[in-house]
Design a protein around this motif. Structure first.
Motif, short mmCIF file in Angstrom:
data_model
loop_
_atom_site.label_atom_id
_atom_site.label_comp_id
_atom_site.label_asym_id
_atom_site.label_seq_id
_atom_site.Cartn_x
_atom_site.Cartn_y
_atom_site.Cartn_z
N ASP A 1 0.83 -1.19 0.00
CA ASP A 1 0.00 0.00 0.00
C ASP A 1 0.88 1.26 0.00
N THR B 1 -3.90 -8.43 1.93
CA THR B 1 -4.27 -7.99 0.58
C THR B 1 -3.76 -8.99 -0.45
N LEU C 1 -12.02 -3.30 2.89
CA LEU C 1 -11.62 -4.53 2.19
C LEU C 1 -12.50 -5.70 2.62
#
Ligand code: ADP
Ligand code: MG
Length: 638
Positions: free
Chosen positions: A253, A330, A420
């Motif tokens: 990120d 992620t 998310l």
């Protein structure tokens, strides 16, 4: 000429083959943090791992992949398990791709390149391809191997073997082969040829510092190895197999790595490319009809080597430290999109103290058969730890410590995690439905759906046709019958229940609505026009006429006024002259009301109009209206 034939050949071969999905392997690198960071992820068996659930630390999330390599797995194990098996396809003109995905610092370059003591996928694959082509002994065929090496940086393709070749185009030939016109190709006859070109080219790669890693790659490094097989006698066929070996840019990120300015822009470009890659992998593994290859340079380049008849492996690299938690999650979710997560309860034997406070070897206490017997119903399986429920002190202590650490997550990270989580829950729900339906059944369902769509279209056509016929018939009748009211049995429905021309003229929609009251399945008898116009008497939605007269029967708008008038007269006649028995034959008139009517007319004289009934005790304008509605049709027909 010979080349043309051969390309067609290779293409036909690839077309005939069934579609293969992208295999997903996850590699966990060893614990390397020098500080006191905790471990938040660990392996379960050769296919699955678990990660602590940031929302509730009494739970873990479990993911399953085609292969899972724990922190002690060697370079050789990864190569032989996930890469070597696809190499043989290159020798028969098929394409393949291997790419390393994951956050910066998680081990992508180590996996792909490695070091002299621990060579990675690239040197091993090149060495084996050289060996395989040398060992192939097919008569009258020779093999040759070439290499190209490019970098995709900010959506531009750069030639690493010839750095002055910047921003190269990507093209597709008429046989759907993807190529980079003008890119340097070097022939490699042995491993030192490869070394000679590869090492200086690697140094040309764009690298920059980020907070997470000193030499973080923010571009995609794409090595292309082409294996060409050429026939030495007529028809001189040629088969080409392409192998892409890709060290992807970091998936971390932006905000966490502290990228600023130009680097933020670079990261944006990297991420959009990775985002497209994720969509492509997702679409391929779900068997979707549209694959968004063209949405990024990287996927465009990989178009003929990812999906289709190509053999693709994605190695997702993850790090065990809690510091990487968000990026690990992620990365796992990207990888797991193409996977079904099995439904396994957390092992009783696994305690939190073992699980999250030290660097541990994955224990394999759960029998593999579990994976095959449980329903693949969820993407993420959150399970309560039984051991925690029993609350041994050491476990609680560990959980508490862990909680504190997770609580110290940056608020913006927590916010993103929540988002998310929401997206995945929704997406998971949708995908689970799709994925839990086997492909063959899905195809059958699609076919059925298409057939019913066609049937609906056909019926709509028919309905239109019938409506036109009905209108034509009505117009004819209107012409011939406009003045007389013929109540004979055969014509009663036709003449009486059609839509008044006036109302059609003022409101086509209303007229159409009346004509369409029959359901589609009722429209199969084309000749029966009468049936189509029968349900004319429909109560209007308007409750009150504009005059404000409540007793005006609102349904009259759908009937011919002369018919209504005739009905009213007949009813009035009955009200004034009918016996109690005759009155009782009317709808909504019982013994009591019939006697009242007779008494009323004897006392007050004849009713002047039907609406006068409302004056009687127990009656109202509303009741009179419904009385009229209930009787008018039968009385005119009688
Ligand atoms: P990335 O390319 O994803 O940014 P690297 O491959 O550069 O990550 O790995 C970061 C560091 O971790 C390097 O020093 C690398 O040598 C080391 N490393 C990564 N994976 C392993 C592994 N499986 N075993 C030993 N060291 C590893
Ligand atoms: Mg790297």
């Amino acid at each position: 000429m010979a080349k043309r034939t051969s390309i067609m050949d290779a293409h036909t071969v690839s077309k005939k083959l069934s579609i293969t999905r992208v295999r997903v392997a996850v590699r966990l690198r060893p614990y390397m943090e020098k500080g006191e960071d905790k471990i938040c992820v660990r392996g379960l068996d050769s296919q699955s791992l678990q990660i602590i659930n940031w929302r509730n630390q009494m739970e873990t999330m479990q993911y399953q992949f085609d292969a899972f390599y724990g922190d002690t797995a060697t370079q050789r194990e990864i190569y032989t398990g996930s890469v070597y098996p696809i190499l043989s396809h290159l020798l028969i003109g098929q394409n393949a791709s291997v790419f390393a995905y994951g956050p910066t610092g998680a081990g992508k370059t180590h996996t792909m390149l490695g070091n002299p003591n621990q060579p990675g996928v690239i040197p091993r694959a090149v060495r084996d391809l050289l060996q395989m082509t040398r060992a192939a002994t097919e008569e009258n065929w020779i093999y040759s191997i070439t290499m190209s090496y490019v970098e995709i940086y900010q959506e531009k393709v750069m030639d690493l073997l010839e750095p002055k070749n910047k921003d190269l185009p990507i093209r597709e030939d008429k046989d759907h082969n993807i190529l980079i016109p003008g890119v340097t190709q070097k022939t490699i006859n042995n491993f030192s040829d490869f070394d000679e070109h590869f090492i200086p080219a690697s140094q040309n790669r764009t690298v920059a510092c980020t907070k997470l890693n000193d030499r973080s790659s923010r571009s995609h490094a794409v090595l292309l190895i082409k294996v060409q097989k050429t026939q030495q006698v007529p028809p001189f066929r040629q088969l080409t197999g392409k192998l892409y070996l890709i060290d992807l840019a970091g998936s971390e990120d932006n905000r966490r790595t502290g990228n600023q300015g130009i680097r933020l822009k670079e990261s944006g470009a990297i991420n959009s490319s990775l985002f497209t890659l994720s969509k492509v992998v997702d679409a391929l593994n779900q068997g979707l009809p549209r694959i968004p290859y063209r949405d990024s340079k990287l996927t465009r380049l990989l178009q003929d080597s990812l999906g289709g008849s190509a053999h693709s492996v994605m190695i997702t690299n993850i790090a065990p430290e809690q510091n990487y938690y968000f990026d690990t999650l992620t990365a796992l979710n990207f990888a797991a999109k193409s996977k079904q997560i099995i439904n396994k309860p957390f092992s009783q034997e696994t305690t939190f103290s073992v699980l999250f406070t030290s660097s541990v070897q994955p224990t394999m206490k759960r029998p593999r058969e579990d994976a095959d017997t449980t329903a693949p119903s969820q993407k993420l399986k959150k399970t309560k730890s039984d051991s925690v429920d029993e609350s041994p002190d050491s476990c609680n202590e560990s959980v508490r410590k862990h909680k504190l650490n997770l609580a110290s997550l940056d608020p913006s990270v927590v916010e993103r995690l929540l988002k998310l989580d929401k997206i995945l829950t929704e997406k998971g729900r949708m995908e689970t439905q799709l994925l839990s339906t086997p492909k063959r059944e899905r195809m059958a369902l699609l076919k059925k759906w298409e057939e019913s769509q066609m049937e609906i279209e056909r019926l709509k056509e028919k309905q239109k046709e019938l409506e036109e016929k009905a209108l034509a018939a009505e117009a004819r009748l209107e012409k011939s019958n406009s003045s007389d009211l013929d109540f004979s049995d055969s014509s009663v429905s036709e003449s009486m229940f059609r839509v008044p021309l006036r109302s059609r003229a003022t409101s086509t929609a209303k007229a159409k609505k009346v004509l369409r009251v029959l359901p589609l399945q009722g429209l199969t008898n084309q000749s029966n026009i009468q049936e189509e116009v029968i349900p004319v008497v429909k109560k209007s939605r308007r409750k009150k006429a504009s005059s404000g007269q409540e007793n005006e029967p609102s349904w009259e708008v759908t009937m011919r006024s002369d018919v209504v008038q005739s009905g009213r007269e007949k009813i009035l006649h009955l009200l004034n002259n009918g016996s109690i028995k005759e009155l009782k034959s009317l709808q909504k008139i019982g013994d009591k009301k019939a006697k009242l009517i007779v008494g009323w007319r004897e006392h007050n004289g004849p009713f002047k109009m039907v609406e006068d009934l409302a004056i009687m005790e127990g009656m109202s304008a509303k009741l009179v209206s419904s009385f009229l509605k209930a009787n008018i049709l039968s009385i005119v027909a009688s």
